[in-house]
Scaffold this active site. Structure first.
Site, PDB file in Angstrom:
ATOM      1  N   GLU A 214      -8.677 -11.153  -9.318  1.00  0.00           N
ATOM      2  CA  GLU A 214      -7.178 -11.136  -8.612  1.00  0.00           C
ATOM      3  C   GLU A 214      -6.707 -12.060  -7.976  1.00  0.00           C
ATOM      4  O   GLU A 214      -6.149 -12.078  -7.455  1.00  0.00           O
ATOM      5  CB  GLU A 214      -7.596 -10.162  -8.047  1.00  0.00           C
ATOM      6  CG  GLU A 214      -8.560  -9.820  -7.503  1.00  0.00           C
ATOM      7  CD  GLU A 214      -8.551  -7.818  -6.599  1.00  0.00           C
ATOM      8  OE1 GLU A 214      -7.823  -7.110  -7.017  1.00  0.00           O
ATOM      9  OE2 GLU A 214      -9.309  -7.488  -5.684  1.00  0.00           O
TER      10      GLU A 214
ATOM     11  N   ARG B 298     -14.183   1.264  -6.241  1.00  0.00           N
ATOM     12  CA  ARG B 298     -14.305  -0.091  -6.022  1.00  0.00           C
ATOM     13  C   ARG B 298     -14.791  -0.544  -4.697  1.00  0.00           C
ATOM     14  O   ARG B 298     -15.179   0.567  -3.769  1.00  0.00           O
ATOM     15  CB  ARG B 298     -13.213   0.026  -6.353  1.00  0.00           C
ATOM     16  CG  ARG B 298     -12.935  -1.514  -5.617  1.00  0.00           C
ATOM     17  CD  ARG B 298     -11.735  -2.434  -5.488  1.00  0.00           C
ATOM     18  NE  ARG B 298     -10.190  -1.393  -3.998  1.00  0.00           N
ATOM     19  CZ  ARG B 298      -9.446  -1.327  -4.606  1.00  0.00           C
ATOM     20  NH1 ARG B 298      -8.943  -2.654  -5.249  1.00  0.00           N
ATOM     21  NH2 ARG B 298      -8.610  -0.849  -3.832  1.00  0.00           N
TER      22      ARG B 298
ATOM     23  N   ARG C 105       2.249  -9.145  -0.924  1.00  0.00           N
ATOM     24  CA  ARG C 105       2.579  -8.488  -1.168  1.00  0.00           C
ATOM     25  C   ARG C 105       3.246  -7.168  -0.927  1.00  0.00           C
ATOM     26  O   ARG C 105       4.165  -6.689  -1.009  1.00  0.00           O
ATOM     27  CB  ARG C 105       1.832  -8.087  -2.417  1.00  0.00           C
ATOM     28  CG  ARG C 105       0.634  -7.278  -1.922  1.00  0.00           C
ATOM     29  CD  ARG C 105      -1.010  -7.337  -2.375  1.00  0.00           C
ATOM     30  NE  ARG C 105      -1.231  -5.081  -2.371  1.00  0.00           N
ATOM     31  CZ  ARG C 105      -2.068  -5.089  -3.191  1.00  0.00           C
ATOM     32  NH1 ARG C 105      -2.838  -5.891  -3.531  1.00  0.00           N
ATOM     33  NH2 ARG C 105      -1.791  -3.493  -3.662  1.00  0.00           N
TER      34      ARG C 105
ATOM     35  N   ASN D   3      -1.824  -6.476  -9.066  1.00  0.00           N
ATOM     36  CA  ASN D   3      -1.478  -6.843  -8.015  1.00  0.00           C
ATOM     37  C   ASN D   3      -1.586  -7.781  -6.906  1.00  0.00           C
ATOM     38  O   ASN D   3       0.043  -8.527  -6.623  1.00  0.00           O
ATOM     39  CB  ASN D   3      -1.046  -5.171  -7.276  1.00  0.00           C
ATOM     40  CG  ASN D   3      -1.326  -4.092  -7.708  1.00  0.00           C
ATOM     41  OD1 ASN D   3      -0.441  -4.176  -8.745  1.00  0.00           O
ATOM     42  ND2 ASN D   3      -1.633  -3.059  -7.630  1.00  0.00           N
ATOM     43  N   ASP D   4      -2.607  -7.611  -6.579  1.00  0.00           N
ATOM     44  CA  ASP D   4      -3.477  -8.936  -6.158  1.00  0.00           C
ATOM     45  C   ASP D   4      -3.104 -10.441  -6.806  1.00  0.00           C
ATOM     46  O   ASP D   4      -2.896 -11.251  -6.345  1.00  0.00           O
ATOM     47  CB  ASP D   4      -4.566  -8.995  -6.075  1.00  0.00           C
ATOM     48  CG  ASP D   4      -4.617  -8.563  -4.098  1.00  0.00           C
ATOM     49  OD1 ASP D   4      -3.994  -8.173  -3.374  1.00  0.00           O
ATOM     50  OD2 ASP D   4      -5.311  -7.452  -4.699  1.00  0.00           O
TER      51      ASP D   4
ATOM     52  N   HIS E 105       0.745  -1.058  -0.421  1.00  0.00           N
ATOM     53  CA  HIS E 105      -0.608  -0.150  -0.319  1.00  0.00           C
ATOM     54  C   HIS E 105       0.454   1.217  -0.154  1.00  0.00           C
ATOM     55  O   HIS E 105       0.459   2.034  -0.786  1.00  0.00           O
ATOM     56  CB  HIS E 105      -1.290   0.099   1.289  1.00  0.00           C
ATOM     57  CG  HIS E 105      -2.262   0.892   0.699  1.00  0.00           C
ATOM     58  ND1 HIS E 105      -3.314   0.767   0.071  1.00  0.00           N
ATOM     59  CD2 HIS E 105      -2.349   1.903   1.349  1.00  0.00           C
ATOM     60  CE1 HIS E 105      -3.960   1.400   0.114  1.00  0.00           C
ATOM     61  NE2 HIS E 105      -4.220   2.221   1.494  1.00  0.00           N
TER      62      HIS E 105
ATOM     63  N   CYS F 143      -6.067  -2.912 -14.433  1.00  0.00           N
ATOM     64  CA  CYS F 143      -6.030  -1.837 -13.427  1.00  0.00           C
ATOM     65  C   CYS F 143      -5.355  -1.844 -11.850  1.00  0.00           C
ATOM     66  O   CYS F 143      -4.672  -0.922 -10.926  1.00  0.00           O
ATOM     67  CB  CYS F 143      -7.563  -1.252 -12.561  1.00  0.00           C
ATOM     68  SG  CYS F 143      -7.814  -2.222 -11.410  1.00  0.00           S
TER      69      CYS F 143
ATOM     70  N   ARG G 254     -10.186   4.020  -5.014  1.00  0.00           N
ATOM     71  CA  ARG G 254      -9.912   3.145  -3.774  1.00  0.00           C
ATOM     72  C   ARG G 254     -10.236   3.328  -3.035  1.00  0.00           C
ATOM     73  O   ARG G 254      -9.367   4.474  -2.105  1.00  0.00           O
ATOM     74  CB  ARG G 254      -8.399   2.448  -3.922  1.00  0.00           C
ATOM     75  CG  ARG G 254      -7.698   1.695  -4.881  1.00  0.00           C
ATOM     76  CD  ARG G 254      -6.346   2.060  -4.596  1.00  0.00           C
ATOM     77  NE  ARG G 254      -5.106   0.647  -4.975  1.00  0.00           N
ATOM     78  CZ  ARG G 254      -4.475   0.754  -6.423  1.00  0.00           C
ATOM     79  NH1 ARG G 254      -3.957   2.381  -6.280  1.00  0.00           N
ATOM     80  NH2 ARG G 254      -4.056  -0.100  -6.807  1.00  0.00           N
TER      81      ARG G 254
HETATM   82  C1  PEP Z   1      -5.018  -5.050  -7.599  1.00  0.00           C
HETATM   83  O1  PEP Z   1      -4.829  -5.609  -6.796  1.00  0.00           O
HETATM   84  O2  PEP Z   1      -4.317  -5.178  -8.817  1.00  0.00           O
HETATM   85  C2  PEP Z   1      -5.513  -3.552  -7.477  1.00  0.00           C
HETATM   86  C3  PEP Z   1      -5.266  -2.314  -8.414  1.00  0.00           C
HETATM   87  O3  PEP Z   1      -6.144  -3.555  -6.037  1.00  0.00           O
HETATM   88  P1  PEP Z   1      -4.883  -3.326  -4.976  1.00  0.00           P
HETATM   89  O4  PEP Z   1      -3.142  -2.798  -5.409  1.00  0.00           O
HETATM   90  O5  PEP Z   1      -5.655  -1.451  -4.781  1.00  0.00           O
HETATM   91  O6  PEP Z   1      -5.015  -3.773  -4.260  1.00  0.00           O
HETATM   92 MG    MG Z   2      -5.848  -5.465  -4.941  1.00  0.00          MG
END
Ligand code: PEP
Ligand code: MG
Length: 416
Positions: free
Chosen positions: A260, A159, A294, A283-284, A16, A331, A123
């Site tokens: 994700e 979201r 992560r 990312n997830d 984050h 995204c 977000r």
């Molecule tokens: C992701 O997981 O790629 C995403 C865009 O959501 P976040 O990074 O907020 O978990």
């Molecule tokens: Mg995510």
């Protein structure tokens, strides 16, 4: 507002804090393990967020070299910014919409200055974390209304709450047990379905705001069809209640999901029948596919967007969306890096990318220089390769020609 850069022992690129840093254009290098043992208070330090290099107590030569690099980067940035309002139209005529990921409604003021075409991911956690109480409907409505108005003539994807994982603070702490594996715990849609009152309040606020511009709703971390159906059922009830109360909302508001988790990829064809768009959260998706936390720097080397496992996941998701006639965007952090953006284009029919605002001018410029036909060829070539190393070499080889200006700025995420 006072931080000009940071470097940390812990964390990963998509934790984050890393995401917040890139959204604020703050150079950051994370996961250095033992930097804090080396650096002393008052030391001069160079933080190169492009290559992931940190130099404590630089020599005069290093200082001069990095000053030159910085100048070059600033020049490149200026040039890219001059064209930020041009569409991202590939040389063979496909128009890709490039939208912004925003962390709070304060970010809205940056959309125009970076040429963002609406918001592909809001977000909403900012409204919840570090707060002493849950935000009420009115407070959220005012916030989403601001977003809806600011993005016109484009749209914003709101979201729903993705709390949990590495995003726990404030009042949320009381709702979370001490979970040994928070990333695998009560997070995102799971939390919202466990506490439907909190979810309903947010949905009501989004729906009310939907008359002030074009909004879409997106559920995070869907892993089963039942979750999607349950969330839609709750949304249906909230709509009914609004109707009964005589409160207007956009009755045809689109509802999509984030892809994700590996399970959502595997059942993407089924999920596609119950929503109107997918947005791939890489990312997830990388975290859960590679089984790496992560925020854990010790396994950050396994954050491999070019792993054949990840590319196959992307292909399967995009194919499922195409076969079911729904739109698909990306995204996660991959969308904001040219090296990956060219591949995403090559899978076919990804018509939107969403990223932190600072990446938008660079990606738009890059997309204007490529052709879909070339990117499709590249995908075909790399999908036949068995290892991340081979794929990386293949991709870097093919995209070299797009970076003849010697800035290296386009290749930032892929530096060692
Ligand atoms: C992701 O997981 O790629 C995403 C865009 O959501 P976040 O990074 O907020 O978990
Ligand atoms: Mg995510």
């Amino acid at each position: 507002s006072k931080v000009i850069g940071f470097a940390t022992d812990g964390g990963g690129k998509t934790s984050h804090a890393g995401i917040i840093a890139s959204s604020m254009d703050i150079p950051a290098v994370v996961g250095l393990k033992k930097l804090s043992y080396t650096v002393r208070s008052g030391d001069p330090i160079i933080v190169d967020g492009n290559t992931g290099i940190v130099i404590c107590r630089p020599t005069t030569e290093q200082f001069i070299e990095y000053n030159k690099k910085r100048q070059k980067y600033l020049y490149y940035d200026q040039e890219v910014h001059a064209q930020k309002h041009l569409e991202a139209k590939t040389v063979d005529g496909a128009v890709i919409r490039v939208r912004a990921n925003i962390e709070s409604s304060h970010d809205l003021k940056h959309l125009n200055e970076h040429g963002a075409e609406g918001v592909g991911l809001y977000r909403t956690e900012y409204l919840y974390v570090n707060k002493a109480r849950w935000p009420d409907e009115e407070e959220q409505y005012q916030d989403y209304k601001k977003v809806a108005e600011a993005v016109t003539p484009y749209h914003a994807v709101i979201r729903t709450l993705d709390i949990g994982g590495d995003k726990i603070a404030g009042v949320a702490v009381d709702y979370m047990d001490d979970e040994p594996n928070p990333a695998l715990g009560l997070r995102a849609i799971r939390f919202c379905l466990a506490y439907p009152d909190i979810f309903r309040t947010q949905l009501r606020a989004i729906l009310r705001a939907s008359v002030h511009g074009k909004l879409k709703i997106m559920y995070p971390l869907i892993t089963t069809l039942e979750e999607l159906k349950e969330a839609n059922e709750i949304l249906g009830h909230v709509k009914e209640n609004l109707k009964q109360d005589g409160i207007p909302f956009d009755e045809s508001i689109e509802v999509g999901i984030m892809i994700e988790t590996p399970s959502s990829v595997m059942i993407a064809d089924e999920l596609a029948k119950h929503c109107s768009f997918f947005s791939i959260g890489t990312n997830d998706l990388i975290q859960y596919t590679m089984a790496i936390d992560r925020v854990n720097e010790r396994v950050a080397y396994l954050y491999q967007p070019l792993s054949p496992a990840i590319l196959r996941m992307l292909k399967q998701t995009i194919d499922a969306a195409n076969n079911n006639g729904i739109s698909v965007s990306v995204c996660g952090k991959m969308a904001g890096d040219p090296v990956y953006a060219i591949l995403l284009m090559g899978f076919g029919n990804v018509t939107e990318l969403s990223m932190d605002v600072h990446s938008i001018p660079k990606i738009k410029k890059f997309l204007r220089s490529i052709s879909l036909a070339d990117s499709a060829k590249l995908v075909e070539k790399v999908m036949g390769l068995a290892s991340e190393a081979e794929i990386k070499a293949g991709v870097m080889n093919s995209i070299d020609k797009y970076f003849t200006d010697d800035t290296g700025a386009g290749l930032e995420e892929n530096a060692p």
